[in-house]
Design an enzyme around this catalytic site. Structure first.
Site, PDB file in Angstrom:
ATOM      1  N   GLY A   1      17.259  -2.378 -14.968  1.00  0.00           N
ATOM      2  CA  GLY A   1      16.538  -3.625 -15.232  1.00  0.00           C
ATOM      3  C   GLY A   1      15.105  -3.555 -14.758  1.00  0.00           C
TER       4      GLY A   1
ATOM      5  N   GLY B   1      14.942  -5.235  -9.600  1.00  0.00           N
ATOM      6  CA  GLY B   1      14.326  -4.600  -8.435  1.00  0.00           C
ATOM      7  C   GLY B   1      14.167  -5.569  -7.275  1.00  0.00           C
TER       8      GLY B   1
ATOM      9  CD  GLU C   1       6.164   9.217  -1.008  1.00  0.00           C
ATOM     10  OE1 GLU C   1       4.982   9.515  -1.277  1.00  0.00           O
ATOM     11  OE2 GLU C   1       6.776   9.725  -0.065  1.00  0.00           O
TER      12      GLU C   1
ATOM     13  CD  GLU D   1      -2.401   5.598  -9.642  1.00  0.00           C
ATOM     14  OE1 GLU D   1      -1.812   4.503  -9.654  1.00  0.00           O
ATOM     15  OE2 GLU D   1      -1.903   6.638  -9.162  1.00  0.00           O
TER      16      GLU D   1
ATOM     17  CE  LYS E   1      13.864  -1.384 -10.814  1.00  0.00           C
ATOM     18  NZ  LYS E   1      13.557  -0.935 -12.184  1.00  0.00           N
TER      19      LYS E   1
ATOM     20  CB  CYS F   1       1.333   9.683  -7.827  1.00  0.00           C
ATOM     21  SG  CYS F   1       2.434  11.014  -7.365  1.00  0.00           S
TER      22      CYS F   1
ATOM     23  N   GLY G   1      11.581  -4.584 -12.595  1.00  0.00           N
ATOM     24  CA  GLY G   1      11.281  -4.773 -11.184  1.00  0.00           C
ATOM     25  C   GLY G   1      11.365  -6.233 -10.787  1.00  0.00           C
TER      26      GLY G   1
END
Ligand code: NAD
Length: 473
Positions: free
Chosen positions: A202, A208, A246, A379, A171, A280, A204
């Site tokens: 689609g 998801g 991750e 972040e 996905k 990231c 999340g």
């Protein structure tokens, strides 16, 4: 990519469009809708799971050498179609084309070939202390990926899972559905049997969640935000499905006093601003010696001005737009809050670029923030870097490690042993010394500690994630 195209889900080789809500894909440079996809609901997800489950036994029996050969042939497909795939990513999320060619075409090709070789070299069975240990394929894998390095993220997961003998339901991000179709088509053209790799499109929240909650999943490999990672691992936990997570980062670039400042500052800033800071492992904190702060700020200003901001399809562009207006608003919000918390602008404005089309923000570097400021701790995922000053190596290491994240770090030093001494004390998944690049090491394990998640991708460690161990004696 045809105008207003619809990116389909692909199950057992069949294209289908979910009956759910239409999701537009907006080019962040032109601000125009370039196509879309439709939410695959629980019915399509269940169909994908059935296809992956049915294909599992036969695929796990295919010899490793033959599975690896399919990765090599897929690499050739991606190499042949590299410019088109890179252009698709540039249209979807605004990555400058030169970067897209390097990271969404060349890198996936190298990862596929390196993973094929790692699988040929992998110790699938070994004898230890009078018994044999076998690495078995884990089973059916859900791969859930983000929009920021979309092709690379898909290939990192899917190549390792497939070569380990797992079947996959992928996905991708709803923001980048088209490149995912092109990747699946490359595997099909390489001869991957139907049902071994399935694609569901689609959001999340709908597609998801349905996928990662599916009973019968052996493993969820997720890349994305911390917030979503917590939800995903919680949903998977109901079925005791194992996860690789991750997640985000707040990676420091530690510059030691004897580093070549021009090279180190330019390199660290480039790592901070790659993909407009939407990486990231972007080095969004520069940890610098207090006595050299003035000199370093001068270099930063010079380097920040040298970025070429503009049309991401222009090969000379080095800083493209942010991926969406929502992302731009979020990043500007962080920068403005930092200035409200006492931050001082060293470069940039912390605001959208005036008069430019697209979701642009010039490189913004902020100094003098307290260690508690949100811009230091969270972040931002945009072209915003903070400076943190230290007076001793001890303090540099403490500042670098003072984070809820632990994905990656850079160390810049005049000598390798000095850099190694600092690297040995950093609590992160990767340390890059004097400009080493992740993308030059396609088998080096990638992943983090703390809120950056757990588990590793790439190389033999990445393959091992998709196996279970059986002891025979
Ligand atoms: P995101 O978490 O919003 O979405 C990532 C993926 O997860 C998307 O496919 C999304 O649709 C899906 N998702 C979201 N909620 C879900 C749910 N409840 N159930 C199942 N799936 C769900 O992240 P994003 O905005 O697409 O990507 C940016 C984030 O990804 C950043 O935080 C960045 O640091 C992180 N990232 C991490 C790495 C790494 O390897 N550590 C690499 C790239 C990006």
């Amino acid at each position: 990519m045809a105008e207003q195209a619809t990116a389909p889900s692909i199950i057992d080789g069949h294209r289908m469009v979910g009956a759910g809500e239409r999701i537009d894909v907006v080019n962040p440079y032109s601000d125009s809708i370039i196509g879309g996809t439709a939410e695959a609901g629980a019915d399509i997800v269940a169909r994908a799971m059935r296809a992956a489950t049915s294909a599992s036994a036969a695929w796990s029996d295919v010899p490793v050498a033959d599975r690896a050969a399919i990765l090599d042939r897929t690499a050739q497909q991606l190499e042949d179609n590299g410019p088109a795939i890179a252009a698709t990513v540039t249209d979807e999320m605004g990555m400058p084309i030169t970067l897209a060619l390097a990271t969404q075409s060349d890198l996936p090709v190298r990862v596929l070939r390196a993973t094929a070789q790692a699988a040929r070299d992998f110790e699938w069975s070994r004898h230890v202390d009078g018994h044999r240990l076998d690495h078995m394929p884990a089973g059916v894998v859900a791969a859930v990926t983000p929009w920021n390095m979309p092709v690379h993220q898909i290939i990192a997961k899917v190549s390792a899972a497939l070569v380990a003998g797992c079947t996959v339901v992928l996905k991708p991000s709803e923001a980048t559905p088209f490149d995912a179709v092109e990747v699946v088509e490359a595997f099909e053209a390489a001869g991957l049997p139907s049902g071994v790799l399935n694609l569901v499109q689609g959001t999340g929240a709908v597609t998801g969640s349905a996928l990662v909650s599916s009973p019968g999943l052996a493993h969820v490999s997720f890349t994305g935000s911390v917030v979503a990672g917590r939800v995903v691992s919680g949903l998977a936990a109901h079925n005791l499905t194992r996860c690789t997570l991750e997640l985000g980062g707040k990676s420091p670039a530690v510059i030691l006093p004897d580093a070549d400042l021009d090279v180190a500052v330019a390199g660290a800033l480039k790592s901070a601003l790659v993909n407009s800071g939407q990486a990231c492992n972007a080095t969004s904190r520069m940890v610098i010696p207090a006595e050299l702060a003035g000199e370093i700020e001068d270099v930063i200003r010079r380097c920040a001005e040298s970025f070429v901001v503009g049309d991401p399809h222009d090969p000379s562009t080095t800083l493209g737009p942010l991926a969406s207006s929502r992302q731009l608003d979020r990043v500007v919000g962080y920068a403005q809050a930092a200035l409200g918390e006492g931050g001082r602008l060293v470069a940039g404005t912390g605001k959208p670029e005036p008069g430019s089309p697209g979701c642009f923000m010039a490189p913004t570097v902020i100094a003098d923030l307290p260690a508690t400021a949100r811009a230091v701790r969270e972040e931002i995922f945009g072209p915003v870097t903070v400076l943190q000053t230290y007076r001793s190596t001890e303090e540099a290491v403490a500042l670098a490690n003072d984070s809820d994240f632990g994905l990656s770090a850079e160390v810049w030093a005049g000598s390798r042993p000095a850099a190694e001494a600092v690297a040995a004390r950093l609590n992160v998944g990767q340390v890059k010394i004097n400009g080493a690049r992740t993308r030059e090491h396609p088998t080096a394990p990638f992943g983090g500690v703390k809120n950056s998640g757990y588990g590793r991708e790439l190389g033999s460690a990445g393959i091992a994630e998709f196996t279970e161990i059986r002891a025979v004696f």
